[in-house]
Design a protein around this motif. Structure first.
Motif, PDB file in Angstrom:
ATOM      1  N   ARG A  50       0.845  -1.208   0.000  1.00 31.92           N
ATOM      2  CA  ARG A  50       0.000   0.000   0.000  1.00 31.92           C
ATOM      3  C   ARG A  50       0.873   1.247   0.000  1.00 31.92           C
ATOM      4  N   SER A  51       1.910   1.244   0.819  1.00 30.82           N
ATOM      5  CA  SER A  51       2.782   2.423   0.877  1.00 30.82           C
ATOM      6  C   SER A  51       3.514   2.620  -0.451  1.00 30.82           C
ATOM      7  N   GLY A  52       3.869   1.503  -1.115  1.00 33.67           N
ATOM      8  CA  GLY A  52       4.532   1.610  -2.402  1.00 33.67           C
ATOM      9  C   GLY A  52       3.636   2.209  -3.470  1.00 33.67           C
ATOM     10  N   LEU A  53       2.382   1.816  -3.459  1.00 39.18           N
ATOM     11  CA  LEU A  53       1.437   2.379  -4.417  1.00 39.18           C
ATOM     12  C   LEU A  53       1.195   3.857  -4.140  1.00 39.18           C
ATOM     13  N   LEU A  54       1.132   4.236  -2.871  1.00 40.92           N
ATOM     14  CA  LEU A  54       0.976   5.651  -2.539  1.00 40.92           C
ATOM     15  C   LEU A  54       2.194   6.454  -2.975  1.00 40.92           C
ATOM     16  N   ASP A  55       3.363   5.849  -2.849  1.00 37.26           N
ATOM     17  CA  ASP A  55       4.587   6.502  -3.309  1.00 37.26           C
ATOM     18  C   ASP A  55       4.519   6.723  -4.824  1.00 37.26           C
ATOM     19  N   LYS A  56       4.126   5.685  -5.557  1.00 33.64           N
ATOM     20  CA  LYS A  56       4.035   5.810  -7.009  1.00 33.64           C
ATOM     21  C   LYS A  56       2.945   6.803  -7.408  1.00 33.64           C
ATOM     22  N   LYS A  57       1.842   6.781  -6.705  1.00 35.90           N
ATOM     23  CA  LYS A  57       0.754   7.724  -6.995  1.00 35.90           C
ATOM     24  C   LYS A  57       1.232   9.157  -6.846  1.00 35.90           C
ATOM     25  N   ASP A  58       1.998   9.398  -5.794  1.00 33.98           N
ATOM     26  CA  ASP A  58       2.503  10.747  -5.533  1.00 33.98           C
ATOM     27  C   ASP A  58       3.540  11.174  -6.572  1.00 33.98           C
ATOM     28  N   ALA A  59       4.338  10.219  -7.048  1.00 34.06           N
ATOM     29  CA  ALA A  59       5.448  10.555  -7.945  1.00 34.06           C
ATOM     30  C   ALA A  59       5.038  10.595  -9.414  1.00 34.06           C
ATOM     31  N   SER A  60       4.226   9.614  -9.841  1.00 31.44           N
ATOM     32  CA  SER A  60       3.971   9.523 -11.280  1.00 31.44           C
ATOM     33  C   SER A  60       2.555   9.098 -11.640  1.00 31.44           C
ATOM     34  N   GLY A  61       1.746   8.720 -10.658  1.00 32.22           N
ATOM     35  CA  GLY A  61       0.389   8.287 -10.935  1.00 32.22           C
ATOM     36  C   GLY A  61       0.272   6.784 -11.068  1.00 32.22           C
ATOM     37  N   LEU A  62      -0.954   6.270 -10.950  1.00 30.46           N
ATOM     38  CA  LEU A  62      -1.217   4.839 -10.976  1.00 30.46           C
ATOM     39  C   LEU A  62      -2.037   4.460 -12.203  1.00 30.46           C
ATOM     40  N   SER A  63      -1.835   3.232 -12.638  1.00 34.49           N
ATOM     41  CA  SER A  63      -2.705   2.670 -13.669  1.00 34.49           C
ATOM     42  C   SER A  63      -4.065   2.350 -13.044  1.00 34.49           C
ATOM     43  N   TYR A  64      -5.032   2.028 -13.905  1.00 35.98           N
ATOM     44  CA  TYR A  64      -6.355   1.682 -13.386  1.00 35.98           C
ATOM     45  C   TYR A  64      -6.272   0.465 -12.470  1.00 35.98           C
ATOM     46  N   GLY A  65      -5.501  -0.549 -12.898  1.00 33.71           N
ATOM     47  CA  GLY A  65      -5.367  -1.756 -12.085  1.00 33.71           C
ATOM     48  C   GLY A  65      -4.729  -1.457 -10.733  1.00 33.71           C
ATOM     49  N   GLU A  66      -3.750  -0.577 -10.732  1.00 35.06           N
ATOM     50  CA  GLU A  66      -3.093  -0.217  -9.467  1.00 35.06           C
ATOM     51  C   GLU A  66      -4.038   0.578  -8.571  1.00 35.06           C
ATOM     52  N   GLN A  67      -4.878   1.401  -9.161  1.00 34.34           N
ATOM     53  CA  GLN A  67      -5.869   2.127  -8.368  1.00 34.34           C
ATOM     54  C   GLN A  67      -6.820   1.164  -7.671  1.00 34.34           C
ATOM     55  N   GLN A  68      -7.230   0.147  -8.396  1.00 38.35           N
ATOM     56  CA  GLN A  68      -8.129  -0.847  -7.814  1.00 38.35           C
ATOM     57  C   GLN A  68      -7.425  -1.645  -6.718  1.00 38.35           C
ATOM     58  N   GLU A  69      -6.136  -1.955  -6.952  1.00 41.03           N
ATOM     59  CA  GLU A  69      -5.374  -2.681  -5.937  1.00 41.03           C
ATOM     60  C   GLU A  69      -5.235  -1.852  -4.672  1.00 41.03           C
ATOM     61  N   LEU A  70      -5.040  -0.547  -4.831  1.00 47.49           N
ATOM     62  CA  LEU A  70      -4.907   0.334  -3.671  1.00 47.49           C
ATOM     63  C   LEU A  70      -6.196   0.363  -2.858  1.00 47.49           C
TER      64      LEU A  70
END
Length: 526
Positions: free
Chosen positions: A167-187
């Protein structure tokens, strides 16, 4: 740890180093507050400076933290009372604020308590304005899972650690470059998977520590701290630790690199800063030539890091007050870094660390011998594996009679830990008599090679027969018997792999944190 005198003549002519001029012992007193009570943090970090003739003032181990918090108020009182005697101070902010490295991840301190403890670190300069203050601390780490945390996080991490990490890794990526749709759902799924009280506790502590580190960086900006080094402990390219480091780097953009460094690692910082204190007090700027194994080399991003090893070494040199030089002939120390050719690390206690040459150790040993035979003073950072030496390399160094012709070696814990320790101790060791260098090398060979990569593996396998899943992290009623078993096997290992040395056949082993991962070794004087 008692000092044992090792006569170079006992090692045989093939083990003797080339003649060199050793600098005389310097006067000077260094106040040293370690991050915890492990031997590598405490006596082993201080040993080279002490052998050079410096007085290193260290608090009683009972004040320092281990798996449990130490006594930060008592540590402050001790430091306050001794600061007037010191020419320099190397201090762990984790110890003085939280009670130790592990305590920094588990504390329940209020914002007011933290602010008061941070402020008193600034008073060190007021106590002795002539004393240079070199401080080091850590960002809260983000272990990849509960088992990877080693039981050094809040209890809930054993259950939810993998989900918290992702979860923290996805938040890091979201903050830096954004998430794909699949990653948004995973979050979204991970948000539901981690109870809110668990997440809030973990993130709330991180936010408090973040604010404390912002203040410490400001002390470096203002000169209240001469140097502040902030470690990204057990880090990953996508994690809460990585995201916090990005934000702190932005906040510290105006602070000169000579005063503030942030890099992967933590356990090696005391060694690097003690070397820095000695270098500054002796008005010495060591020249270091860095060489890598063939293949990926310095571009490798080690396990538990988010940066290349070359970038970490660049920062290490700056922290220690050393300068990189491209010509080995002009270097005080040649640091040889044993990186895996393909960049993929193993582990010291894996079954494949059986002496089979999986990382072209033969070529690297030959490479090292060329430098040693040419008269260069060489230290080796053995980082093909985490948490222990590569047996193939150590066997090759042994068979070439190179072990005690080196000036430094490390192969313990993470790659950044090993590199920083080998560098910091190596640049001090080149100024020491051979017998003192041998004594310091002995610690590393017994621990990193003998225990971590051999005896620990054997005894851990035997403990698995007990079918007690907790015994590795808490030896409990098995500790006394395990200690005897390890001691006996380590003495055998030394007899089979090291030259005869006074006291080694009577060495004792103990478990500082009552778990298999960390060992302490005492070699008696006789």
């Amino acid at each position: 740890m008692a000092v044992v005198a090792i006569e170079i003549g006992m090692l045989g002519n093939t083990e003797a180093r080339s003649a060199k001029d050793t600098k005389p012992a310097h006067g000077g007193t260094i106040l040293f507050v370690p991050q915890d009570d492990r031997p590598t943090s405490y006596e082993q970090s201080a040993a080279a400076a002490q052998k050079l003739g410096y007085t290193v003032l260290m608090p009683p181990k009972t004040m320092l933290g281990g798996l449990e918090a130490g006594e930060p108020d008592a540590l402050w009182e001790w430091a306050e009372a001794r600061a007037g005697e010191a020419d320099a101070a190397v201090v762990s902010t984790d110890s003085l604020i939280y009670g130790g490295l592990v305590a920094s991840r588990k504390h329940e301190l209020s914002e007011e308590e933290l602010a008061e403890r941070v402020d008193r670190i600034a008073r060190l300069k007021q106590l002795n304005p002539k004393m240079k203050v070199y401080a080091f601390g850590s960002l809260m780490r983000t272990p990849a899972s509960g088992p990877a945390s080693g039981g050094e996080e809040p209890d809930y991490y054993m259950t939810y650690g993998a989900q918290i990490f992702r979860r923290s890794g996805l938040l890091d990526k979201k903050d830096a470059s954004g998430l794909s749709y699949g990653e948004q759902q995973e979050l979204v799924s991970l948000t539901d998977a981690v109870p809110s009280e668990v997440w809030n506790d973990w993130m709330g502590r991180r936010e408090k520590n973040f604010v404390a580190n912002e203040q410490l960086i400001d002390f470096a900006r203002k000169g209240t701290l001469d140097v502040f080094v902030l470690g990204k402990d057990d880090n990953a390219p996508l994690s809460a630790t990585h995201m916090e480091s990005r934000k702190l780097a932005e906040a510290a953009a105006d602070v000169r690199p000579a005063h503030f460094q942030m890099l992967a690692g933590i356990d090696e910082f005391s060694m690097l800063l003690l070397a820095r204190a000695v270098n500054d007090l002796s008005h010495t700027v060591p020249f270091v030539n860095v060489q890598y194994n063939w293949g990926v080399g310095g571009a490798m991003v080690p396990d538990y890091s988010d940066e290349t090893i070359a970038d970490s070494i660049k920062s290490d040199l700056l922290i220690a007050g050393a300068v990189a030089v491209p010509d080995a002939a002009k270097a005080d120390l040649v640091l040889l870094v044993n990186t895996p050719p393909d960049g993929h690390m193993g582990c010291g206690n894996w079954a494949d660390n059986d002496g089979t040459d999986r990382y072209d150790a033969a070529s690297f040993a030959q490479f090292a011998q060329g430098f040693v035979d040419a008269g260069h003073r060489v230290a080796i950072a053995d980082i093909t594996r985490t948490n222990g030496a590569d047996n193939a390399l150590m066997n090759a160094l042994r068979d070439r009679a190179l072990l005690f012709r080196l000036y430094g070696y490390a192969g313990w814990n993470t790659a950044t830990n090993s590199v920083g320790f080998a560098l910091g101790q190596g640049m001090l060791n080149v100024r020491l008599p051979d017998a003192d260098v041998d004594r310091l090398l002995l610690d590393r060979y017994l621990d990193d090679w003998g225990y971590q990569s051999n005896v620990r593996t054997q005894v851990t396998e035997q403990l698995s027969w007990l079918q007690d899943t907790n015994v590795y992290l808490n030896l409990g009623r098995y500790e006394a018997a395990t200690q005897l078993r390890v001691t006996r096997l380590l003495r055998q290992f030394a007899a089979q792999n090291l030259p005869p040395m006074p006291g080694v056949d009577h060495l004792d082993f103990y478990f500082p944190w009552h778990r298999m991962f960390i060992g302490g070794i005492v070699v008696p004087e006789k």
